[in-house]
Design a protein around this motif. Structure first.
Motif, PDB file in Angstrom:
ATOM      1  N   LEU A  49       5.057  -5.502   1.729  1.00  0.00           N
ATOM      2  CA  LEU A  49       4.583  -6.636   1.633  1.00  0.00           C
ATOM      3  C   LEU A  49       3.887  -7.194   2.825  1.00  0.00           C
ATOM      4  CD1 LEU A  49       6.884  -8.427  -1.059  1.00  0.00           C
ATOM      5  CD2 LEU A  49       4.319  -7.423  -1.315  1.00  0.00           C
ATOM      6  N   ALA A  50       4.710  -6.999   3.922  1.00  0.00           N
ATOM      7  CA  ALA A  50       4.274  -7.520   5.201  1.00  0.00           C
ATOM      8  C   ALA A  50       3.017  -6.575   5.806  1.00  0.00           C
ATOM      9  CB  ALA A  50       5.313  -7.495   6.242  1.00  0.00           C
ATOM     10  N   ALA A  51       3.157  -5.335   5.490  1.00  0.00           N
ATOM     11  CA  ALA A  51       2.106  -4.325   5.941  1.00  0.00           C
ATOM     12  C   ALA A  51       0.828  -4.599   5.089  1.00  0.00           C
ATOM     13  CB  ALA A  51       2.778  -2.784   5.660  1.00  0.00           C
ATOM     14  N   LEU A  52       0.596  -4.781   4.001  1.00  0.00           N
ATOM     15  CA  LEU A  52      -0.374  -4.894   3.123  1.00  0.00           C
ATOM     16  C   LEU A  52      -0.971  -6.208   3.489  1.00  0.00           C
ATOM     17  CD1 LEU A  52       1.212  -3.740  -0.496  1.00  0.00           C
ATOM     18  CD2 LEU A  52      -0.325  -2.599   1.049  1.00  0.00           C
ATOM     19  N   GLU A  53      -0.050  -7.295   3.796  1.00  0.00           N
ATOM     20  CA  GLU A  53      -0.768  -8.685   4.341  1.00  0.00           C
ATOM     21  C   GLU A  53      -1.530  -8.547   5.485  1.00  0.00           C
ATOM     22  OE1 GLU A  53       2.340 -11.439   4.286  1.00  0.00           O
ATOM     23  OE2 GLU A  53       2.307 -11.724   2.422  1.00  0.00           O
ATOM     24  N   SER A  54      -1.543  -7.364   6.332  1.00  0.00           N
ATOM     25  CA  SER A  54      -1.997  -7.230   7.602  1.00  0.00           C
ATOM     26  C   SER A  54      -3.583  -7.008   7.258  1.00  0.00           C
ATOM     27  CB  SER A  54      -1.438  -6.087   8.417  1.00  0.00           C
ATOM     28  OG  SER A  54      -1.444  -4.779   7.968  1.00  0.00           O
ATOM     29  N   GLY A  55      -3.735  -6.087   5.981  1.00  0.00           N
ATOM     30  CA  GLY A  55      -5.073  -5.929   5.532  1.00  0.00           C
ATOM     31  C   GLY A  55      -5.676  -4.639   6.364  1.00  0.00           C
ATOM     32  N   ARG A  56      -4.979  -3.819   7.076  1.00  0.00           N
ATOM     33  CA  ARG A  56      -5.385  -2.889   7.861  1.00  0.00           C
ATOM     34  C   ARG A  56      -5.404  -1.433   6.860  1.00  0.00           C
ATOM     35  NH1 ARG A  56      -0.239  -3.752  10.115  1.00  0.00           N
ATOM     36  NH2 ARG A  56       1.285  -2.207   9.939  1.00  0.00           N
ATOM     37  N   HIS A  57      -4.835  -1.600   5.505  1.00  0.00           N
ATOM     38  CA  HIS A  57      -4.890  -0.226   4.850  1.00  0.00           C
ATOM     39  C   HIS A  57      -5.735  -0.114   3.887  1.00  0.00           C
ATOM     40  CE1 HIS A  57      -0.610  -1.030   6.312  1.00  0.00           C
ATOM     41  NE2 HIS A  57      -0.619   0.294   6.699  1.00  0.00           N
ATOM     42  N   ASP A  58      -6.235   1.073   3.524  1.00  0.00           N
ATOM     43  CA  ASP A  58      -7.156   1.324   2.519  1.00  0.00           C
ATOM     44  C   ASP A  58      -6.576   1.566   1.299  1.00  0.00           C
ATOM     45  OD1 ASP A  58      -8.790   3.101   5.018  1.00  0.00           O
ATOM     46  OD2 ASP A  58      -9.340   1.376   4.216  1.00  0.00           O
ATOM     47  N   VAL A  59      -5.528   2.208   1.061  1.00  0.00           N
ATOM     48  CA  VAL A  59      -4.668   2.837  -0.060  1.00  0.00           C
ATOM     49  C   VAL A  59      -3.287   2.526   0.107  1.00  0.00           C
ATOM     50  CG1 VAL A  59      -4.983   4.892   0.407  1.00  0.00           C
ATOM     51  CG2 VAL A  59      -4.625   4.415  -2.016  1.00  0.00           C
ATOM     52  N   CYS A  60      -2.660   2.366  -1.021  1.00  0.00           N
ATOM     53  CA  CYS A  60      -1.191   2.109  -1.209  1.00  0.00           C
ATOM     54  C   CYS A  60      -0.607   3.395  -1.800  1.00  0.00           C
ATOM     55  CB  CYS A  60      -0.602   0.896  -1.397  1.00  0.00           C
ATOM     56  SG  CYS A  60       1.178   0.722  -1.284  1.00  0.00           S
ATOM     57  N   LEU A  61       0.254   4.187  -1.483  1.00  0.00           N
ATOM     58  CA  LEU A  61       1.213   5.056  -2.333  1.00  0.00           C
ATOM     59  C   LEU A  61       2.529   4.622  -2.403  1.00  0.00           C
ATOM     60  CD1 LEU A  61       0.064   8.420  -0.583  1.00  0.00           C
ATOM     61  CD2 LEU A  61      -1.122   7.336  -2.347  1.00  0.00           C
ATOM     62  N   LEU A  62       2.911   4.091  -3.583  1.00  0.00           N
ATOM     63  CA  LEU A  62       4.353   3.773  -3.747  1.00  0.00           C
ATOM     64  C   LEU A  62       5.178   4.423  -4.845  1.00  0.00           C
ATOM     65  CD1 LEU A  62       4.206   0.237  -5.527  1.00  0.00           C
ATOM     66  CD2 LEU A  62       2.295   1.918  -5.470  1.00  0.00           C
ATOM     67  N   ASP A  63       6.541   4.580  -4.498  1.00  0.00           N
ATOM     68  CA  ASP A  63       7.432   5.308  -5.416  1.00  0.00           C
ATOM     69  C   ASP A  63       7.776   4.382  -6.580  1.00  0.00           C
ATOM     70  OD1 ASP A  63      10.826   6.443  -5.144  1.00  0.00           O
ATOM     71  OD2 ASP A  63       9.368   7.125  -6.258  1.00  0.00           O
ATOM     72  N   TYR A  64       8.160   5.017  -7.786  1.00  0.00           N
ATOM     73  CA  TYR A  64       8.444   3.926  -8.817  1.00  0.00           C
ATOM     74  C   TYR A  64       9.608   3.360  -8.500  1.00  0.00           C
ATOM     75  CZ  TYR A  64       9.515   2.733 -13.598  1.00  0.00           C
ATOM     76  OH  TYR A  64       9.953   1.854 -14.662  1.00  0.00           O
TER      77      TYR A  64
END
Length: 651
Positions: A49-64
Motif C-alpha cells: 500500500l505504501a509503494a502504491l501510494e507513491s504513484g511510481r508504478h505502472d502495474v501491480c502483480l500480486l499473489d492471491y
C-alpha cells in the motif's frame, strides 16, 4: 507505457511473500527484456500500500494468498486509497471461483503460476496497461469518449431504449459484419436472437430486466456469439448504465476471449503432454526392471537348469514350449515399453536431427493398433528407407494422431471393407508421408479449417479440435508442410512433407570397450537397487566368474575407492541416494581405471543430466530388459581372443 524496445521501462510492483515465486516471476520479466521492465518486490500488504501510494508504478502483480489478507482484499484497499492502475492476480491453483472473484473485484487478469511464461506474462501486462489507459481516459473526459471506444480492442455498443445507437469497429469485426450499419438502428431483441443462442438470449434478457429495475450493472457473463459468416466466438459480455450524449443509456462491452482460451488450452495441453511424457518414462522404467530379470531368468532356466533336470522327453519338450511362449510374451511387453520410451522423449527445445521415418511409423502403428484393428485393414506402402530432419518423439505424436483420426473416421465392424494405408515416398530433397483412409470424409467447406485450433467435426465432448492444429504446428516447426484431401463418403488423405536427411540417427553411438590380455575368471560387481536384477545376473555368471551384488551405489563407491578391485562393474543409471552417473564421477576422480570398466544398465526415465552424460561418456551401455546372451557378450572374448584382440566384449 508499452513493452516495445524503444519505450520507457515499465515500473512493476510485485507483491509476493514467497521467495521462490518471486524468482519465478522475476525470471519471466527478465526474459521479456531487462531494459523494458523495472521490478520492485515487496512481501507484505502494508509495504504494498505504501509503494502504491507513491504513484511510481505502472502495474501491480500480486499473489492471491498474502498471509492474513488475500490479494483481492489488498486490491480493494488500494482502490479505496485512490490507486487506479492495473492489477494482475497470480495464483498457485486452478480455481474458476477465484477467477470470477478477481474479475468482480476489478483485477485486469488472473494467471496461474504453474503456467507462467514470459509470453503469457508480457501479453497480460500489455493488455492490462492498454486497458488501464483506456479506463483512465474515459474517466477524464466525456468529450473523448467516442474516439477512445473507436480504438478499443473490445467490442463496445450503446443501447438507447430498445435500439442500438452506436457500435465500435471492434464489435463489427467480432460479429463478422461488413459495416456498423448492420448493427446501428437495430433492436436489441433482433440482434440478440440473431447473434446469441436461444437459451443464452433468454438469460441475457432476464439480466437486462434486472439491470433496468435496479440500476446496477450486469455482472460479466461468458457467451458464444454467432458470427455473420458462420462459426462462433467465445466472448465476455458486460453491461453498464451510463450517460451518453446527455441521455441515460446502456453501455455494452464485448470482450473476445478466443485468443486467451486458446493460449490457456495450449499451455494446459503442453503441461499434460509433459506430464504424460514423465509418466510414460516412469512406467517404462518400472516395467523394464522386473522384465530384465524375468527374461534373464528364463534364459538361465532354459540353458542351465532344464538340461540338468530329470524329465522324460515329452515333459522336456513341453517345458521348452512353455518357456518359448513365455519368452514371446515378455518380448511383446518389451516392445510396448520401447514404444512408450520413444513417446516420452518429447523435448520442445531440442533441435531437429536425422530420424528414421519407418521406425517412427512402426512405433506409432504399434501404439495405435488397438484402435486400427477393429475398423480397417492396415496397409504399409513404404518406399526405400527414408530419413527426415525432425524430433523422434514429436514426429511420433503427429503419426499417432493421424492414425487414430483415420481410425475414428471409420465405424467399427466391416474391417474387410475398409483400409488405412500408410504411404512413404522420396520426392527430391523432401520426404512425403501420407495416411489414407476410407472413412466418412470431410465436407469441402471444412477442409480449409481442419488445422485451426478448436475446430472439430467430431460430436461435442468427443474431440477438442486441438490435435490437428498441434500436428500442423509440429510439422511446420520442422520446416515441413501438412495438407489434406477429402471427399465425403470416400475418405481422406493427410499429407506430411518434411526435409530429407542424409541418414537416420543410429540407435546408439558406438562405445569403446575395455580390453584385457586374455580370457580368465573375472570378478564382476553388479550395482542395482532392484535386488532381483542382481540375482538374475549372478545366475548367468556364477559358474564361470565371481559375482558380487549390491543395491546401493554409495556402498559400491566406498568399497571401490577403498581399494577393492573388479574386472567389470555393471551399474544401473537411475538409483536413489546415489546414481550410476554420480558413482562414475567419483570413480573418475579416485580410480579412473575402475570408471573405465563400468557398463551402464538402463531402463529409461532419464533426467536431463543423465541423458547428457550417457551421450558423452565412452562406457558401454546395455538396455533393460536384457538376455543372458547380452550379458555374456560383455565378458566373452572375441573368437580370435588367442591373438590378443577382444573387440567382441568388454573384457
Amino acid at each position: 507505457m508499452s513493452l516495445e524496445a524503444n519505450a520507457s521501462p515499465i515500473q512493476v510492483l510485485l507483491v509476493e511473500d514467497d521467495e521462490d515465486d518471486f524468482i519465478l516471476t522475476r525470471d519471466c520479466l527478465r526474459s521479456i527484456g531487462p531494459r523494458r521492465v523495472v521490478l520492485e518486490w515487496v512481501a507484505n500488504c502494508e509495504q504494498a500500500l505504501a509503494a502504491l501510494e507513491s504513484g511510481r508504478h505502472d502495474v501491480c502483480l500480486l499473489d492471491y494468498r498474502l498471509g492474513s489478507m488475500t490479494g483481492l482484499e489488498l486490491l480493494q484497499r488500494a482502490r479505496q486509497r485512490g490507486w487506479h492502475g492495473p492489477f494482475i492476480l497470480l495464483t498457485g491453483q486452478e480455481d474458476d471461483t477465484i477467477d470470477h472473484q478477481a474479475e468482480e473485484a476489478g483485477a485486469d487478469d488472473f494467471l496461474q503460476k504453474s503456467q507462467l511464461t514470459p509470453t503469457l506474462l508480457g501479453r497480460s501486462i500489455r493488455y492490462a496497461l492498454k486497458h488501464a489507459r483506456t479506463v483512465q481516459a474515459l474517466r477524464g473526459s466525456q468529450e473523448s469518449f467516442r474516439e477512445l471506444i473507436e480504438r478499443l480492442p473490445d467490442g463496445v455498443s450503446v443501447q438507447e431504449g430498445d435500439h442500438l445507437i452506436y457500435a465500435n469497429p471492434a464489435l463489427v469485426t467480432l460479429l463478422g459484419c461488413s459495416s456498423r450499419e448492420e448493427l446501428v438502428g437495430q433492436s436489441i431483441t433482433a440482434l440478440g436472437e440473431k447473434f446469441l443462442q436461444p437459451e443464452a438470449w433468454v438469460e441475457l434478457q432476464h439480466d437486462i430486466s434486472e439491470s433496468l429495475r435496479s440500476g446496477c450493472p450486469i455482472p460479466p457473463r461468458e457467451n458464444r456469439v454467432l458470427r455473420e459468416a458462420g462459426g462462433h466466438s467465445l466472448v465476455e459480455i458486460t453491461q453498464v448504465p451510463m450517460m451518453f450524449d446527455g441521455k441515460p443509456c446502456l453501455l455494452w462491452c464485448v470482450r473476445d476471449l478466443t485468443e486467451r482460451r486458446q493460449l490457456q488450452a495450449r499451455l494446459l495441453r503442453a503441461d499434460r503432454m509433459a506430464s504424460l511424457g514423465v509418466l510414460a518414462a516412469g512406467v517404462a522404467h518400472e516395467i523394464n526392471n522386473p522384465l530384465a530379470y524375468v527374461i534373464s531368468n528364463l534364459d538361465h532356466l532354459e540353458t542351465s537348469v532344464l538340461p540338468r533336470a530329470e524329465l522324460s522327453e515329452g515333459s522336456r519338450r513341453e517345458a521348452r514350449e512353455l518357456l518359448s511362449d513365455t519368452r514371446q510374451g515378455a518380448v511383446r511387453v518389451s516392445d510396448i515399453v520401447r514404444q512408450l520410451k520413444m513417446f516420452s522423449r518429447v523435448d520442445e527445445d531440442a533441435r531437429p536431427e536425422s530420424v528414421d521415418v519407418h521406425r517412427v511409423l512402426e512405433m506409432s502403428i504399434g501404439m495405435a493398433m488397438n484402435e486400427l484393428k477393429h475398423r480397417a485393414r492396415l496397409v504399409r506402402d513404404y518406399g526405400e528407407p527414408l530419413a527426415v530432419e525432425a524430433q523422434e518423439g514429436r514426429l511420433g505424436q503427429v503419426f499417432l494422431n493421424l492414425l487414430v483420426n483415420a481410425a475414428h473416421a471409420i465405424p467399427e465392424g466391416h474391417v474387410e471393407r475398409n483400409e488405412i494405408r500408410v504411404v512413404t515416398r522420396a520426392q527430391g530433397s523432401e520426404v512425403l508421408i501420407e495416411v489414407h483412409d476410407t472413412g466418412a470424409g470431410i465436407p469441402e467447406d471444412n477442409l480449409e479449417r481442419v488445422f485451426e485450433p478448436f475446430f472439430t467435426t467430431k460430436p461435442i465432448g468427443v474431440g477438442t479440435g486441438l490435435g490437428l492444429s498441434i500436428c500442423h504446428g509440429i510439422v511446420t516447426s520442422f520446416g515441413g508442410r501438412m495438407g489434406v484431401e477429402s471427399r465425403v463418403g470416400k475418405g481422406s488423405v493427410f499429407h506430411v512433407t518434411l526435409k530429407a536427411a542424409a541418414a537416420a540417427r543410429p540407435a546408439e553411438p558406438p562405445r569403446t570397450p575395455v580390453k584385457v590380455a586374455a580370457p580368465r575368471r573375472c570378478r564382476i560387481l553388479v550395482v542395482d537397487d532392484e535386488p532381483m536384477i542382481g540375482m538374475a545376473i549372478r545366475r548367468t555368471f556364477q559358474r564361470d566368474h565371481e559375482v558380487v551384488t549390491l543395491t546401493s551405489a554409495r556402498e559400491a563407491c566406498e568399497r571401490l575407492t577403498g581399494g577393492e578391485c573388479f574386472d567389470l562393474i555393471l551399474c544401473d543409471v537411475m538409483m536413489p541416494e546415489m546414481s550410476g552417473v554420480e558413482l562414475h564421477q567419483e570413480l573418475s576422480r579416485h580410480s579412473p581405471e575402475l570408471a573405465e570398466r563400468m557398463v551402464f544398465m538402463t531402463g529409461g526415465a532419464f533426467t536431463p543430466k543423465a541423458r547428457t552424460f550417457l551421450s558423452q561418456v565412452k562406457n558401454r551401455r546395455i538396455d533393460k530388459p536384457f538376455s543372458s546372451q547380452d550379458l555374456r557378450s560383455l565378458v566373452d572374448p572375441a573368437p580370435d581372443a588367442g591373438t590378443g584382440s577382444h573387440s567382441g566384449g568388454v573384457l
